[in-house]
Design a protein around this motif. Structure first.
Motif, PDB file in Angstrom:
ATOM      1  N   THR A   1       1.162  -6.083 -91.303  1.00 13.03           N
ATOM      2  CA  THR A   1       0.644  -7.124 -92.304  1.00 13.03           C
ATOM      3  C   THR A   1      -0.991  -7.601 -91.622  1.00 13.03           C
ATOM      4  O   THR A   1      -0.973  -8.003 -90.792  1.00 13.03           O
ATOM      5  N   PRO A   2      -2.108  -6.989 -92.423  1.00 14.33           N
ATOM      6  CA  PRO A   2      -3.196  -7.515 -92.153  1.00 14.33           C
ATOM      7  C   PRO A   2      -3.247  -9.129 -91.788  1.00 14.33           C
ATOM      8  O   PRO A   2      -2.981  -9.884 -92.929  1.00 14.33           O
ATOM      9  N   VAL A   3      -3.816  -9.629 -90.836  1.00 17.67           N
ATOM     10  CA  VAL A   3      -3.974 -11.112 -90.928  1.00 17.67           C
ATOM     11  C   VAL A   3      -4.940 -11.656 -91.631  1.00 17.67           C
ATOM     12  O   VAL A   3      -4.807 -12.944 -92.008  1.00 17.67           O
ATOM     13  N   VAL A   4      -5.909 -10.841 -91.988  1.00 17.89           N
ATOM     14  CA  VAL A   4      -6.914 -11.272 -92.789  1.00 17.89           C
ATOM     15  C   VAL A   4      -6.526 -11.755 -94.458  1.00 17.89           C
ATOM     16  O   VAL A   4      -6.945 -12.295 -95.181  1.00 17.89           O
ATOM     17  N   ASP A   5      -5.272 -11.119 -94.691  1.00 19.77           N
ATOM     18  CA  ASP A   5      -4.790 -11.296 -96.018  1.00 19.77           C
ATOM     19  C   ASP A   5      -3.573 -12.337 -95.921  1.00 19.77           C
ATOM     20  O   ASP A   5      -3.465 -13.158 -97.380  1.00 19.77           O
ATOM     21  N   ARG A   6      -2.832 -13.067 -94.825  1.00 18.44           N
ATOM     22  CA  ARG A   6      -2.044 -14.051 -94.646  1.00 18.44           C
ATOM     23  C   ARG A   6      -1.644 -14.237 -93.373  1.00 18.44           C
ATOM     24  O   ARG A   6      -2.008 -13.587 -92.523  1.00 18.44           O
ATOM     25  N   GLU A   7      -0.876 -15.328 -93.205  1.00 15.51           N
ATOM     26  CA  GLU A   7      -0.901 -15.930 -91.690  1.00 15.51           C
ATOM     27  C   GLU A   7       0.249 -15.829 -91.284  1.00 15.51           C
ATOM     28  O   GLU A   7       0.646 -16.232 -90.261  1.00 15.51           O
ATOM     29  N   VAL A   8       0.937 -15.012 -92.077  1.00 15.54           N
ATOM     30  CA  VAL A   8       2.581 -14.757 -91.698  1.00 15.54           C
ATOM     31  C   VAL A   8       2.736 -13.194 -92.150  1.00 15.54           C
ATOM     32  O   VAL A   8       2.157 -12.661 -92.864  1.00 15.54           O
TER      33      VAL A   8
ATOM     34  N   ASN B   1     -13.064  -0.946 -86.781  1.00 13.29           N
ATOM     35  CA  ASN B   1     -13.145  -0.620 -88.148  1.00 13.29           C
ATOM     36  C   ASN B   1     -13.849  -1.954 -88.888  1.00 13.29           C
ATOM     37  O   ASN B   1     -12.910  -2.491 -89.564  1.00 13.29           O
ATOM     38  N   PRO B   2     -15.115  -2.255 -88.883  1.00 16.37           N
ATOM     39  CA  PRO B   2     -15.684  -3.423 -89.617  1.00 16.37           C
ATOM     40  C   PRO B   2     -15.215  -3.617 -91.011  1.00 16.37           C
ATOM     41  O   PRO B   2     -15.528  -4.521 -91.572  1.00 16.37           O
ATOM     42  N   ARG B   3     -15.213  -2.510 -91.590  1.00 15.47           N
ATOM     43  CA  ARG B   3     -14.810  -2.508 -93.221  1.00 15.47           C
ATOM     44  C   ARG B   3     -15.863  -3.349 -94.025  1.00 15.47           C
ATOM     45  O   ARG B   3     -15.742  -3.988 -94.797  1.00 15.47           O
ATOM     46  N   GLY B   4     -17.165  -2.903 -93.808  1.00 11.30           N
ATOM     47  CA  GLY B   4     -18.259  -3.603 -94.489  1.00 11.30           C
ATOM     48  C   GLY B   4     -18.688  -4.693 -93.836  1.00 11.30           C
ATOM     49  O   GLY B   4     -19.842  -5.051 -94.300  1.00 11.30           O
TER      50      GLY B   4
ATOM     51  N   TYR C   1      -4.069 -12.500 -84.232  1.00  8.90           N
ATOM     52  CA  TYR C   1      -5.271 -12.601 -84.090  1.00  8.90           C
ATOM     53  C   TYR C   1      -6.160 -11.594 -83.075  1.00  8.90           C
ATOM     54  O   TYR C   1      -7.163 -11.180 -83.299  1.00  8.90           O
ATOM     55  N   MET C   2      -5.065 -11.015 -82.227  1.00 10.21           N
ATOM     56  CA  MET C   2      -5.580 -10.227 -81.121  1.00 10.21           C
ATOM     57  C   MET C   2      -5.756  -8.753 -81.658  1.00 10.21           C
ATOM     58  O   MET C   2      -6.755  -8.100 -81.517  1.00 10.21           O
ATOM     59  N   VAL C   3      -4.835  -8.471 -82.515  1.00  9.03           N
ATOM     60  CA  VAL C   3      -4.894  -6.977 -83.062  1.00  9.03           C
ATOM     61  C   VAL C   3      -5.388  -7.042 -84.362  1.00  9.03           C
ATOM     62  O   VAL C   3      -6.045  -5.948 -84.586  1.00  9.03           O
ATOM     63  N   GLY C   4      -5.119  -7.966 -85.176  1.00  7.33           N
ATOM     64  CA  GLY C   4      -5.638  -7.928 -86.414  1.00  7.33           C
ATOM     65  C   GLY C   4      -4.652  -7.617 -87.668  1.00  7.33           C
ATOM     66  O   GLY C   4      -4.774  -7.861 -88.588  1.00  7.33           O
ATOM     67  N   ARG C   5      -3.360  -7.221 -86.850  1.00  7.72           N
ATOM     68  CA  ARG C   5      -2.385  -7.312 -87.836  1.00  7.72           C
ATOM     69  C   ARG C   5      -1.062  -7.953 -87.127  1.00  7.72           C
ATOM     70  O   ARG C   5      -1.086  -7.757 -85.970  1.00  7.72           O
ATOM     71  N   PHE C   6      -0.101  -8.075 -87.895  1.00  9.03           N
ATOM     72  CA  PHE C   6       1.309  -8.380 -87.258  1.00  9.03           C
ATOM     73  C   PHE C   6       1.759  -7.188 -87.141  1.00  9.03           C
ATOM     74  O   PHE C   6       1.638  -6.170 -87.368  1.00  9.03           O
ATOM     75  N   GLN C   7       3.165  -7.405 -86.286  1.00 10.32           N
ATOM     76  CA  GLN C   7       3.854  -6.333 -85.872  1.00 10.32           C
ATOM     77  C   GLN C   7       4.278  -5.373 -86.892  1.00 10.32           C
ATOM     78  O   GLN C   7       4.671  -4.063 -86.871  1.00 10.32           O
TER      79      GLN C   7
ATOM     80  N   ASN D   1      -3.661  -0.400 -96.186  1.00  6.06           N
ATOM     81  CA  ASN D   1      -4.702  -0.135 -95.097  1.00  6.06           C
ATOM     82  C   ASN D   1      -5.940   0.057 -96.118  1.00  6.06           C
ATOM     83  O   ASN D   1      -6.894   0.384 -95.322  1.00  6.06           O
ATOM     84  N   ASN D   2      -6.046  -0.415 -97.169  1.00  5.24           N
ATOM     85  CA  ASN D   2      -7.108  -0.417 -97.860  1.00  5.24           C
ATOM     86  C   ASN D   2      -7.728  -1.648 -97.806  1.00  5.24           C
ATOM     87  O   ASN D   2      -8.658  -1.990 -98.924  1.00  5.24           O
ATOM     88  N   PHE D   3      -7.369  -2.737 -97.203  1.00  4.43           N
ATOM     89  CA  PHE D   3      -7.795  -4.040 -97.151  1.00  4.43           C
ATOM     90  C   PHE D   3      -9.507  -4.132 -96.446  1.00  4.43           C
ATOM     91  O   PHE D   3      -9.961  -3.107 -95.710  1.00  4.43           O
ATOM     92  N   THR D   4     -10.129  -5.015 -96.882  1.00  2.00           N
ATOM     93  CA  THR D   4     -11.280  -5.332 -96.316  1.00  2.00           C
ATOM     94  C   THR D   4     -11.513  -6.780 -95.902  1.00  2.00           C
ATOM     95  O   THR D   4     -10.587  -7.564 -95.894  1.00  2.00           O
TER      96      THR D   4
END
Length: 248
Positions: free
Chosen positions: A54-61, A92-95, A45-51, A69-72
């Motif tokens: 993995t983008p946290v916007v795509d999944r919670e684990v 990088n607000p990505r839209g 949640y703080m970084v926006g990615r897991f270690q 890198n092409n997620f939005t």
């Protein structure tokens, strides 16, 4: 542009645990002790990615596979998966600016920079030991003022970007020297449950709207120890100067 950034890794881990405790209280109240997954989600949640990237916007684990890198954030306009103050979303607000403010996507992309970083030092996380660790950060852009400095000052350090009172960037956000300690309410709202939105609590009469976020303060854990701006001539300039005869 070059910067040496010292990181308080132990402090960041402490923030993860505090945030994970609150996450656990809402996610599984009958067993509120934070799990490893809660701690990992707090950091994401703080970084926006897991270690693992993995983008946290795509999944919670973690564990999505090759680092995407092409997620939005198209599927998360309310910040219920990736908070608006998360580092990767702030920088990088990505839209998001197009969705929130109606600005053309081309305007947002003109702020982008090319950057790389390498770590220094060794993390031990021993109690009472002050590990001198961090990043050596290097970025390139055509305009430092309109790109890097804009990202840092107008996005990362702005508690009202992308939403009012969304908070500072938890990773690189800094307060002004004369600014008092931020109120926890304006320092970050975090999802009570991953992907959850406001709901009605029918146990109350009349039913009441239950907020989907909770407020929690996390500290400033990155300190700039030094840096410098450098000018790199363009390729056309190098070709021009390289083709000059000696003495001209």
């Amino acid at each position: 542009m070059y910067r040496k950034l010292e990181q308080d890794v132990q402090g960041f881990r402490e923030d993860e645990k505090v945030l994970a405790k609150r996450i656990a209280e809402y996610a599984h109240p009958k067993t509120p002790t934070p799990t490893e997954e809660d701690v990992a989600l707090a950091g994401a949640y703080m970084v926006g990615r897991f270690q693992d990237g993995t983008p946290v916007v795509d999944r919670e684990v973690a564990g999505l596979g090759p680092m995407p890198n092409n997620f939005t954030f198209d599927a998360d306009p309310d910040g219920v998966r990736c908070p608006f103050q998360a580092h990767v979303r702030k920088t990088n607000p990505r839209g998001d600016k197009q969705r929130q403010f109606g600005q053309p996507l081309t305007q947002e992309r003109t702020v982008r920079i090319v950057r790389r970083a390498v770590s220094y030092g060794k993390v031990t996380l021993q109690p009472g030991k002050d590990d001198k660790v961090g990043l050596l950060f290097l970025c390139a852009q055509s305009s430092i003022a309109d790109q890097f400095e804009f990202i840092q000052n107008q996005w990362a350090n702005n508690k009202d970007f992308l939403r009012d009172k969304s908070g500072l960037d938890p990773v690189i956000g800094t307060r002004k020297l004369d600014q008092p300690n931020p109120d926890p309410i304006v320092n970050g709202d975090w999802p009570k449950l991953y992907g959850s939105r406001n709901e009605l609590d029918f146990s109350k009469v009349p039913p009441a709207v239950v907020g989907h976020t909770f407020s929690e303060h996390v500290g400033e854990r990155v300190t700039m120890k030094g840096g410098e701006y450098f000018f790199v001539p363009s390729l056309s300039a190098l070709r021009t100067y390289g083709g000059m005869e000696e003495g001209t």
